[in-house]
Design a protein around this motif. Structure first.
Motif, mmCIF file in Angstrom:
data_model
loop_
_atom_site.group_PDB
_atom_site.id
_atom_site.type_symbol
_atom_site.label_atom_id
_atom_site.label_comp_id
_atom_site.label_asym_id
_atom_site.label_seq_id
_atom_site.Cartn_x
_atom_site.Cartn_y
_atom_site.Cartn_z
ATOM 1 N N ASP A 155 0.821 -1.214 0.000
ATOM 2 C CA ASP A 155 0.000 0.000 0.000
ATOM 3 C C ASP A 155 0.858 1.269 0.000
ATOM 4 N N ASP A 156 1.904 1.294 -0.827
ATOM 5 C CA ASP A 156 2.839 2.428 -0.903
ATOM 6 C C ASP A 156 2.250 3.541 -1.768
ATOM 7 N N HIS A 157 2.882 4.701 -1.717
ATOM 8 C CA HIS A 157 2.432 5.888 -2.454
ATOM 9 C C HIS A 157 2.776 5.776 -3.936
ATOM 10 N N ASN A 158 2.060 6.523 -4.760
ATOM 11 C CA ASN A 158 2.357 6.615 -6.196
ATOM 12 C C ASN A 158 3.520 7.563 -6.413
ATOM 13 N N PRO A 159 4.201 7.498 -7.534
ATOM 14 C CA PRO A 159 4.017 6.612 -8.662
ATOM 15 C C PRO A 159 4.501 5.198 -8.334
ATOM 16 N N PRO A 160 4.090 4.215 -9.145
ATOM 17 C CA PRO A 160 4.555 2.849 -8.918
ATOM 18 C C PRO A 160 6.091 2.796 -8.914
ATOM 19 N N HIS A 161 6.642 2.178 -7.880
ATOM 20 C CA HIS A 161 8.097 2.150 -7.730
ATOM 21 C C HIS A 161 8.516 0.958 -6.888
ATOM 22 N N PHE A 162 9.813 0.732 -6.845
ATOM 23 C CA PHE A 162 10.374 -0.276 -5.957
ATOM 24 C C PHE A 162 11.580 0.321 -5.248
ATOM 25 N N HIS A 163 11.993 -0.334 -4.192
ATOM 26 C CA HIS A 163 13.133 0.097 -3.389
ATOM 27 C C HIS A 163 14.313 -0.808 -3.707
ATOM 28 N N ALA A 164 15.482 -0.224 -3.865
ATOM 29 C CA ALA A 164 16.717 -0.987 -4.059
ATOM 30 C C ALA A 164 17.684 -0.575 -2.954
ATOM 31 N N LYS A 165 18.259 -1.564 -2.272
ATOM 32 C CA LYS A 165 19.178 -1.284 -1.181
ATOM 33 C C LYS A 165 20.486 -2.029 -1.436
ATOM 34 N N TYR A 166 21.581 -1.318 -1.228
ATOM 35 C CA TYR A 166 22.905 -1.897 -1.375
ATOM 36 C C TYR A 166 23.766 -1.340 -0.249
ATOM 37 N N ILE B 218 13.070 3.572 -7.387
ATOM 38 C CA ILE B 218 13.089 3.596 -8.854
ATOM 39 C C ILE B 218 11.659 3.496 -9.365
ATOM 40 N N ALA B 219 11.278 4.422 -10.251
ATOM 41 C CA ALA B 219 9.954 4.372 -10.880
ATOM 42 C C ALA B 219 9.899 3.189 -11.839
ATOM 43 N N ILE B 220 8.812 2.433 -11.794
ATOM 44 C CA ILE B 220 8.685 1.248 -12.635
ATOM 45 C C ILE B 220 8.422 1.622 -14.091
ATOM 46 N N ARG B 221 7.601 2.598 -14.339
ATOM 47 C CA ARG B 221 7.184 2.906 -15.715
ATOM 48 C C ARG B 221 8.323 3.396 -16.596
ATOM 49 N N ASP B 222 9.177 4.283 -16.077
ATOM 50 C CA ASP B 222 10.258 4.823 -16.917
ATOM 51 C C ASP B 222 11.651 4.555 -16.353
ATOM 52 N N LEU B 223 11.716 3.791 -15.263
ATOM 53 C CA LEU B 223 12.978 3.373 -14.639
ATOM 54 C C LEU B 223 13.881 4.551 -14.272
ATOM 55 N N THR B 224 13.253 5.625 -13.796
ATOM 56 C CA THR B 224 14.024 6.780 -13.345
ATOM 57 C C THR B 224 14.217 6.721 -11.834
ATOM 58 N N LEU B 225 15.268 7.355 -11.377
ATOM 59 C CA LEU B 225 15.573 7.457 -9.958
ATOM 60 C C LEU B 225 14.643 8.498 -9.337
ATOM 61 N N LEU B 226 13.823 8.085 -8.379
ATOM 62 C CA LEU B 226 12.898 9.008 -7.720
ATOM 63 C C LEU B 226 13.546 9.686 -6.523
ATOM 64 N N SER B 227 14.318 8.921 -5.759
ATOM 65 C CA SER B 227 14.992 9.496 -4.595
ATOM 66 C C SER B 227 16.087 8.546 -4.132
ATOM 67 N N GLY B 228 16.972 9.068 -3.317
ATOM 68 C CA GLY B 228 18.052 8.277 -2.759
ATOM 69 C C GLY B 228 19.195 8.132 -3.738
ATOM 70 N N ARG B 229 20.092 7.186 -3.413
ATOM 71 C CA ARG B 229 21.224 6.952 -4.296
ATOM 72 C C ARG B 229 21.774 5.560 -4.075
ATOM 73 N N LEU B 230 22.451 5.060 -5.084
ATOM 74 C CA LEU B 230 23.228 3.830 -5.028
ATOM 75 C C LEU B 230 24.538 4.113 -5.746
ATOM 76 N N PRO B 231 25.590 3.366 -5.437
ATOM 77 C CA PRO B 231 26.808 3.496 -6.250
ATOM 78 C C PRO B 231 26.459 3.255 -7.718
ATOM 79 N N SER B 232 27.146 3.926 -8.616
ATOM 80 C CA SER B 232 26.762 3.885 -10.036
ATOM 81 C C SER B 232 26.734 2.469 -10.610
#
Length: 86
Positions: A17-28, A35-49
């Motif tokens: 029940d997360d907020h829009n836009p559709p996204h997933f979390h990546a942790k390293y 990351i937004a699912i529809r266009d695979l853009t970074l919504l917030s945060g950071r990961l090593p390149s």
């Protein structure tokens, strides 16, 4: 936060029940991003390149499965595991 995939030390998860836009979390390590699912853009945060590149590559291969999981999560249903990046 249910884990839906794991590869090369990267954990992919979605909240129920997360907020829009559709996204997933990546942790390293101690870094995390959304990351937004529809266009695979970074919504917030950071990961090593290098890790971010692998996450985007993986997501491009599994975009439709990610959207299915997003819909399941909205309905508070069990999420499907998605194959890791090989």
């Amino acid at each position: 936060m249910p884990q839906i995939s794991r590869f090369f030390g990267i954990i992919i998860a979605m909240y129920y029940d997360d907020h829009n836009p559709p996204h997933f979390h990546a942790k390293y390590g101690s870094e995390e991003c959304l990351i937004a699912i529809r266009d695979l853009t970074l919504l917030s945060g950071r990961l090593p390149s290098r890790a971010l590149g692998m996450v985007i590559e993986w997501a491009a291969l599994h975009q439709s499965e990610l959207m299915v999981n997003w819909e399941l999560a909205k309905q508070l249903q069990t999420l499907n595991t998605i194959e890791p990046l090989m």
